[in-house]
Design a protein around this motif. Sequence first.
Motif, mmCIF file in Angstrom:
data_model
loop_
_atom_site.group_PDB
_atom_site.id
_atom_site.type_symbol
_atom_site.label_atom_id
_atom_site.label_comp_id
_atom_site.label_asym_id
_atom_site.label_seq_id
_atom_site.Cartn_x
_atom_site.Cartn_y
_atom_site.Cartn_z
ATOM 1 N N HIS A 1 0.834 -1.207 0.000
ATOM 2 C CA HIS A 1 0.000 0.000 0.000
ATOM 3 C C HIS A 1 0.865 1.253 0.000
ATOM 4 C CE1 HIS A 1 -3.979 -1.832 1.663
ATOM 5 N NE2 HIS A 1 -3.537 -2.466 0.601
ATOM 6 N N LYS A 2 1.905 1.245 0.832
ATOM 7 C CA LYS A 2 2.787 2.410 0.900
ATOM 8 C C LYS A 2 3.473 2.660 -0.441
ATOM 9 C CE LYS A 2 3.449 4.499 4.164
ATOM 10 N NZ LYS A 2 2.756 5.691 4.652
ATOM 11 N N ARG A 3 3.915 1.571 -1.096
ATOM 12 C CA ARG A 3 4.598 1.712 -2.393
ATOM 13 C C ARG A 3 3.645 2.260 -3.452
ATOM 14 N NH1 ARG A 3 6.266 -2.748 -6.383
ATOM 15 N NH2 ARG A 3 5.156 -4.026 -4.881
ATOM 16 N N PHE A 4 2.451 1.692 -3.524
ATOM 17 C CA PHE A 4 1.468 2.165 -4.490
ATOM 18 C C PHE A 4 1.185 3.650 -4.272
ATOM 19 C CE2 PHE A 4 -2.897 3.101 -5.702
ATOM 20 C CZ PHE A 4 -2.926 2.675 -7.022
ATOM 21 N N ASP A 5 0.868 4.010 -3.031
ATOM 22 C CA ASP A 5 0.552 5.412 -2.720
ATOM 23 C C ASP A 5 1.721 6.341 -3.033
ATOM 24 O OD1 ASP A 5 -1.901 4.499 -1.834
ATOM 25 O OD2 ASP A 5 -1.490 4.863 0.298
ATOM 26 N N PHE A 6 2.929 5.904 -2.705
ATOM 27 C CA PHE A 6 4.127 6.702 -2.948
ATOM 28 C C PHE A 6 4.298 7.016 -4.438
ATOM 29 C CE2 PHE A 6 8.730 6.690 -3.950
ATOM 30 C CZ PHE A 6 9.134 7.788 -3.217
ATOM 31 N N PHE A 7 4.146 6.007 -5.286
ATOM 32 C CA PHE A 7 4.319 6.244 -6.723
ATOM 33 C C PHE A 7 3.151 7.019 -7.328
ATOM 34 C CE2 PHE A 7 7.470 2.611 -6.715
ATOM 35 C CZ PHE A 7 8.557 3.428 -6.959
ATOM 36 N N VAL A 8 1.942 6.772 -6.879
ATOM 37 C CA VAL A 8 0.803 7.550 -7.373
ATOM 38 C C VAL A 8 1.018 9.030 -7.052
ATOM 39 C CG1 VAL A 8 -1.664 8.013 -7.000
ATOM 40 C CG2 VAL A 8 -0.872 5.663 -7.371
ATOM 41 N N LYS A 9 1.405 9.296 -5.814
ATOM 42 C CA LYS A 9 1.623 10.683 -5.369
ATOM 43 C C LYS A 9 2.788 11.344 -6.106
ATOM 44 C CE LYS A 9 3.376 12.824 -1.258
ATOM 45 N NZ LYS A 9 3.797 12.540 0.109
ATOM 46 N N ASN A 10 3.909 10.627 -6.249
ATOM 47 C CA ASN A 10 5.123 11.249 -6.772
ATOM 48 C C ASN A 10 5.306 11.147 -8.282
ATOM 49 O OD1 ASN A 10 6.664 12.312 -4.378
ATOM 50 N ND2 ASN A 10 6.171 10.253 -3.695
ATOM 51 N N LEU A 11 4.638 10.212 -8.933
ATOM 52 C CA LEU A 11 4.757 10.101 -10.388
ATOM 53 C C LEU A 11 3.510 10.611 -11.103
ATOM 54 C CD1 LEU A 11 6.527 6.633 -10.733
ATOM 55 C CD2 LEU A 11 7.568 8.911 -10.713
ATOM 56 N N LEU A 12 2.339 10.247 -10.605
ATOM 57 C CA LEU A 12 1.099 10.712 -11.227
ATOM 58 C C LEU A 12 0.673 12.083 -10.709
ATOM 59 C CD1 LEU A 12 -0.988 7.412 -11.245
ATOM 60 C CD2 LEU A 12 0.387 8.405 -13.093
ATOM 61 N N LYS A 13 1.239 12.473 -9.574
ATOM 62 C CA LYS A 13 0.964 13.782 -8.956
ATOM 63 C C LYS A 13 -0.515 13.943 -8.591
ATOM 64 C CE LYS A 13 5.220 15.194 -9.744
ATOM 65 N NZ LYS A 13 6.207 14.945 -8.760
ATOM 66 N N VAL A 14 -1.113 12.867 -8.090
ATOM 67 C CA VAL A 14 -2.487 12.921 -7.595
ATOM 68 C C VAL A 14 -2.521 12.218 -6.236
ATOM 69 C CG1 VAL A 14 -3.533 12.979 -9.901
ATOM 70 C CG2 VAL A 14 -3.183 10.774 -8.753
ATOM 71 N N ASP A 15 -3.578 12.500 -5.482
ATOM 72 C CA ASP A 15 -3.741 11.815 -4.200
ATOM 73 C C ASP A 15 -4.166 10.370 -4.468
ATOM 74 O OD1 ASP A 15 -3.106 14.018 -2.636
ATOM 75 O OD2 ASP A 15 -5.180 14.724 -2.592
ATOM 76 N N PRO A 16 -3.535 9.429 -3.787
ATOM 77 C CA PRO A 16 -3.922 8.027 -3.978
ATOM 78 C C PRO A 16 -5.307 7.761 -3.403
ATOM 79 C CG PRO A 16 -2.226 8.211 -2.294
ATOM 80 C CD PRO A 16 -2.426 9.579 -2.868
ATOM 81 N N PRO A 17 -5.973 6.726 -3.906
ATOM 82 C CA PRO A 17 -7.296 6.408 -3.357
ATOM 83 C C PRO A 17 -7.180 5.927 -1.926
ATOM 84 C CG PRO A 17 -6.536 4.677 -4.841
ATOM 85 C CD PRO A 17 -5.538 5.795 -4.925
ATOM 86 N N LYS A 18 -8.261 6.042 -1.195
ATOM 87 C CA LYS A 18 -8.290 5.556 0.184
ATOM 88 C C LYS A 18 -8.383 4.034 0.167
ATOM 89 C CE LYS A 18 -9.712 9.613 2.485
ATOM 90 N NZ LYS A 18 -8.477 10.223 2.695
ATOM 91 N N TRP A 19 -7.658 3.397 1.068
ATOM 92 C CA TRP A 19 -7.698 1.934 1.189
ATOM 93 C C TRP A 19 -8.795 1.560 2.164
ATOM 94 C CZ3 TRP A 19 -4.938 -0.944 -2.081
ATOM 95 C CH2 TRP A 19 -3.870 -0.328 -2.739
ATOM 96 N N GLU A 20 -9.572 0.588 1.821
ATOM 97 C CA GLU A 20 -10.652 0.109 2.701
ATOM 98 C C GLU A 20 -10.213 -1.141 3.406
ATOM 99 O OE1 GLU A 20 -13.478 1.858 3.139
ATOM 100 O OE2 GLU A 20 -12.782 3.324 1.690
#
Length: 144
Positions: free
Chosen positions: A125-144
């Motif tokens: 989860h941390k890796r996915f969020d990190f790359f979404v934030k830093n490469l796509l420049k958007v907030d990652p989705p919330k994890w349920e």
Amino acid sequence: DINNVGIYGCSAGGQESTAAVLWHGDFYKAAYSACGCHDNRMDKIWWNEQWMGYPVDSAYVESSNVANAALLTRPLMLVVGELDDNVDPASTMQLANALIKAGKNFELVVIPGAHHTMGEAFGEHKRFDFFVKNLLKVDPPKWE
């Protein structure tokens, strides 16, 4: 997108993914580095010497992520298992200390009870969020 490349790795791959953003930040835009040996002078003696030779010389310092921490210009997430019995967690802590002393921004994730790992479910989860934030420049989705 060849102009927006992230890199990740664990163990030797964790060492190399950090090295990628230290020395090649013009190409690599972010790195997730798990359980890396960030300075070959402190890992298992036989492992590094078989690749880098003996005696330990200036090449060990020149290739050290710790000694070169001031080169960081890209987002970096360091991940380490508290109970890693392959690469001493102190290696990650030494790099974190060098980054702090160099005034560099980075993220550090310590996973309690984890051994030599890419990060387990929490780390994924941390890796996915990190790359979404830093490469796509958007907030990652919330994890349920």
